[in-house]
Each structure stands twice: as structure tokens, then as C-alpha cells.
Design a protein around this motif. Structure first.
Motif, PDB file in Angstrom:
ATOM      1  N   GLU A 117       0.815  -1.214   0.000  1.00 52.38           N
ATOM      2  CA  GLU A 117       0.000   0.000   0.000  1.00 52.38           C
ATOM      3  C   GLU A 117       0.851   1.268   0.000  1.00 52.38           C
ATOM      4  OE1 GLU A 117      -3.241  -0.085  -0.354  1.00 52.38           O
ATOM      5  OE2 GLU A 117      -3.266  -2.288  -0.332  1.00 52.38           O
ATOM      6  N   PHE A 118       2.132   1.100   0.240  1.00 52.52           N
ATOM      7  CA  PHE A 118       3.026   2.260   0.328  1.00 52.52           C
ATOM      8  C   PHE A 118       4.259   2.006  -0.540  1.00 52.52           C
ATOM      9  CE2 PHE A 118       0.658   1.958   4.279  1.00 52.52           C
ATOM     10  CZ  PHE A 118       0.158   3.253   4.439  1.00 52.52           C
ATOM     11  N   PRO A 119       4.341   2.651  -1.695  1.00 50.51           N
ATOM     12  CA  PRO A 119       5.482   2.434  -2.600  1.00 50.51           C
ATOM     13  C   PRO A 119       6.830   2.657  -1.932  1.00 50.51           C
ATOM     14  CG  PRO A 119       3.754   3.694  -3.691  1.00 50.51           C
ATOM     15  CD  PRO A 119       3.348   3.585  -2.253  1.00 50.51           C
ATOM     16  N   GLY A 120       6.894   3.579  -1.010  1.00 44.28           N
ATOM     17  CA  GLY A 120       8.154   3.844  -0.328  1.00 44.28           C
ATOM     18  C   GLY A 120       8.637   2.648   0.480  1.00 44.28           C
ATOM     19  N   LEU A 121       7.695   1.962   1.098  1.00 40.53           N
ATOM     20  CA  LEU A 121       8.055   0.767   1.861  1.00 40.53           C
ATOM     21  C   LEU A 121       8.528  -0.353   0.937  1.00 40.53           C
ATOM     22  CD1 LEU A 121       5.304   0.537   4.640  1.00 40.53           C
ATOM     23  CD2 LEU A 121       7.680   1.247   4.883  1.00 40.53           C
ATOM     24  N   GLU A 122       7.900  -0.456  -0.216  1.00 39.24           N
ATOM     25  CA  GLU A 122       8.301  -1.481  -1.185  1.00 39.24           C
ATOM     26  C   GLU A 122       9.722  -1.225  -1.670  1.00 39.24           C
ATOM     27  OE1 GLU A 122       7.668  -4.906  -2.399  1.00 39.24           O
ATOM     28  OE2 GLU A 122       5.714  -3.963  -2.086  1.00 39.24           O
ATOM     29  N   GLU A 123      10.044   0.038  -1.908  1.00 40.04           N
ATOM     30  CA  GLU A 123      11.399   0.384  -2.332  1.00 40.04           C
ATOM     31  C   GLU A 123      12.411   0.107  -1.212  1.00 40.04           C
ATOM     32  OE1 GLU A 123      11.317   4.434  -3.550  1.00 40.04           O
ATOM     33  OE2 GLU A 123       9.913   4.096  -5.213  1.00 40.04           O
TER      34      GLU A 123
END
Length: 361
Positions: free
Chosen positions: A232-238
Motif C-alpha cells: 500500500e506504500f510504494p516507499g516501503l516497497e522500495e
């Protein structure tokens, strides 16, 4: 042991609720850490009482047992999946599901690799890792008599070198794949448990600051490790991708190591010294049920090698059962309960055999 059964059963819905989903470490860390503690009890006393040579012989005998457990487990499961495919009763190809096509295509060459541990399929990789770490134990005991700080420096150095991509073991002759569990990295966790049980490392203090720190490590890792939050959070995926070397399962990355020790500390504090908080008190029904449950879990844990080997084979049977009856909440619950009951039955059966009842009056 129960979590390992769940995680190896194909298509098991409970896999979404095991510790691996909510943090960097998982049941593999529990297994290796507790194995280190158990080894300190089982082998450490032999080294103390009988000396290094007899202690080494005791370890060598255990390595012999683990080696043949690995070989027999492989052949039993290979036979089983081949029988499933040969029966013609199933649409699924079970040999392919375990990536054993190479073995059946060239059994002559792969038999050599299997027995020399240069052919280690992914599903069968934890016992070889455990075997190599056990083989290191006499060397660690010898080094400990020279200097405990030096012993720690050597073990941490080996772990650091392994995390740089060195000290790898080849897993198959037709590719560059290495063992999924690198023993040279996982030995650090094993010998951490060993050191705690030997008294080389003191028990950590129980205080609010340390509990808060361990809790913070667990809570901070949750949104990064749990894919339903992460996606749900692209920053966390990165971030999750960027820290891959530090959460590596193959090389027991530093994040997995720290996360597990934080969980272990919280579990140890919750259990109390000597497990006193787990001991049932009172005569009520709930107290008796709790006492029975703890006793059963202890019994399963005491027979860890036998239960692990059995669970690896049982998980394939449970997966086949789910392929036949379908996967919904009811069928998966029933199949999991059958698996849990089988583990408990085998634990008590193995304990009965180990008690050599035929020698008793």
C-alpha cells in the motif's frame, strides 16, 4: 515444528499467519537457535566430562545420524512423489513441483551429488546446513579453551565473510545455484544459542528499556516485512528491496538476526525464568487444558529431528490431500489438524521407543 509443517504444506492458508509474514525472521531461526541451545546441553556436558576427543566422537555420531536422516528423507519423498505421478490419479505433476526432474533424468550422476551433498534440492536444504554447523562444534569447543572473545571474533568474522557472498556451497551441478541455507552464515545464530546455554553469554537483564528496544525492533519491522501493508506504500516497497542483502535468508542477514533475537528476548521475558509463567496453576478445566498443551508442545520439541523429518514427508501428503478435496477454510482446517495430531502421535511414539520399554521389568 508445527510452524514448519504449516509452511511446507503447499497451498496452506495458515501460511499467511506464521511469524515469517510479520517480520524478517521465521521458524528457521527458531529451529537453528534452539538446536544450538540443545547442542550445548547434549554435547557440551560430554566435552566437559569426557574431554575433547570423546566429545568430538559424540558430535560425529550425531552428524552421522543427521546425514542418513537427510538421505533417507530425500529417497522417501522422491519415491512418494514418483508414486503419486505414476498412479495417474492426479492432474498435478508432483515430481516437477519439487524440481526433481533433473534427478530422475540423470539418477546416476545425481546420486553422487546427493551423497556428497553437492546436489541439495531446495526442499531438502536445512538438514545439510545443520550437519555442517554440527561439524564445526568440536573446532569451536577447542577454540573456546584458547579464548572466548577470540571464539566470538572468529564466528562473527565467518558470518561477515559469508554475507559478502563467499564460503558458499554448490547446490546442483547444472547451475550456479548455492545452498539456500549457507551454514557459514547460519552458524552465528546456532552458536549464539549455544553460547547462552553454555554460559559464555550471560542472560540479558529484564528491564523496561531492553523490553522497549526489543518491542520497537519487532514493531518497526512489521510494516516493512508484511506485504499487505508494504504494497500500500510504494516507499516501503522500495525500502524492502533496498535492504535485501540485510534481510537475506540464505546468509542470515543482520536484520533477520536482530529481529529474531528481539523476538526471542520478548518470548523469554514472557515465559519467565525456567518457564515459570507457562506452568499451569490451579485445578480448573482451563488450567488443566493449558498444562496438557504445554506438555504436548514440550514433547514435540524434545523429538525435534524425528519430528522435522516426519513433517517434511507429511507436508507432501497433506498437500496431496488438499489437491484432492480442494482448498477451502473447512478442508484446510481439517487437514492441518490431521497434520498436528500426526506430529504429536509421532513425538510420543519416538519418546516411547527411546525409553527402551523392552528393557524394563
Amino acid at each position: 515444528m508445527f510452524i514448519i509443517l504449516i509452511s511446507h504444506t503447499p497451498g496452506n492458508y495458515l501460511i499467511m499467519w506464521i511469524p515469517a509474514r510479520f517480520g524478517f525472521s521465521d521458524a528457521a531461526e527458531i529451529f537453528v537457535f534452539c538446536s544450538g541451545m540443545a547442542s550445548a546441553i547434549a554435547f557440551g556436558k560430554t566435552f566437559d566430562r569426557k574431554g575433547w576427543f570423546i566429545g568430538t566422537a559424540r558430535v560425529a555420531y550425531r552428524c552421522w545420524q543427521v546425514y542418513w536422516a537427510h538421505i533417507c528423507l530425500f529417497f522417501f519423498i522422491a519415491m512418494m512423489v514418483a508414486a503419486f505421478d505414476a498412479s495417474g490419479w492426479f492432474e498435478k505433476e508432483y515430481v516437477g513441483s519439487l524440481n526433481l526432474k533433473h534427478f530422475f533424468a540423470d539418477p546416476r550422476g545425481n546420486l553422487v551429488g546427493l551423497f556428497t551433498l553437492t546436489y541439495v534440492p531446495n526442499f531438502f536444504d536445512i538438514l545439510p546446513m545443520y550437519l555442517v554447523i554440527l561439524a564445526m562444534l568440536p573446532l569451536v569447543m577447542a577454540l573456546s579453551h584458547v579464548s572466548l572473545p577470540l571464539t566470538g571474533v572468529v564466528l562473527v568474522s565467518i558470518w561477515m565473510v559469508a554475507n559478502q557472498g563467499y564460503l558458499q556451497f554448490p547446490a546442483e551441478p547444472w547451475s550456479l545455484r548455492v545452498w539456500f541455507f549457507n551454514p557459514m552464515a547460519w552458524q552465528l545464530l546456532f552458536f549464539t544459542g549455544f553460547a547462552f546455554m553454555r554460559g559464555w553469554l550471560p542472560a540479558p537483564p529484564v528491564n523496561r528499556w531492553l523490553i522497549g528496544l526489543a518491542g520497537a525492533v519487532v514493531l518497526i519491522s512489521l510494516p516493512i516485512a508484511y506485504y499487505r501493508i508494504r504494497r500500500e506504500f510504494p516507499g516501503l516497497e522500495e525500502l524492502y528491496s533496498a535492504i535485501e542483502p540485510f534481510r537475506s535468508k540464505t546468509n542470515e542477514g543482520i536484520l533477520r538476526y536482530v529481529h529474531f533475537l528481539s523476538l526471542a528476548y520478548l518470548g523469554w521475558v514472557a515465559a519467565g525464568v525456567g518457564g515459570r509463567n507457562l506452568i499451569a496453576s490451579g485445578a480448573g478445566l482451563l488450567s488443566r487444558i493449558w498444562g496438557w498443551l504445554v506438555a504436548v508442545i514440550i514433547k514435540v520439541g524434545q523429538q525435534s529431528l524425528a519430528i522435522f523429518v516426519f513433517s517434511m514427508a507429511a507436508s507432501r501428503v497433506l498437500g496431496m490431500m488438499l489437491d484432492v478435496v480442494g482448498r477451502n477454510n473447512l478442508t484446510m482446517t481439517i487437514v492441518n489438524l490431521i497434520g498436528f495430531a500426526a506430529l504429536i502421535l509421532v513425538a510420543y511414539l519416538v519418546a516411547w521407543f527411546k525409553a527402551v520399554p523392552w528393557r524394563k521389568a
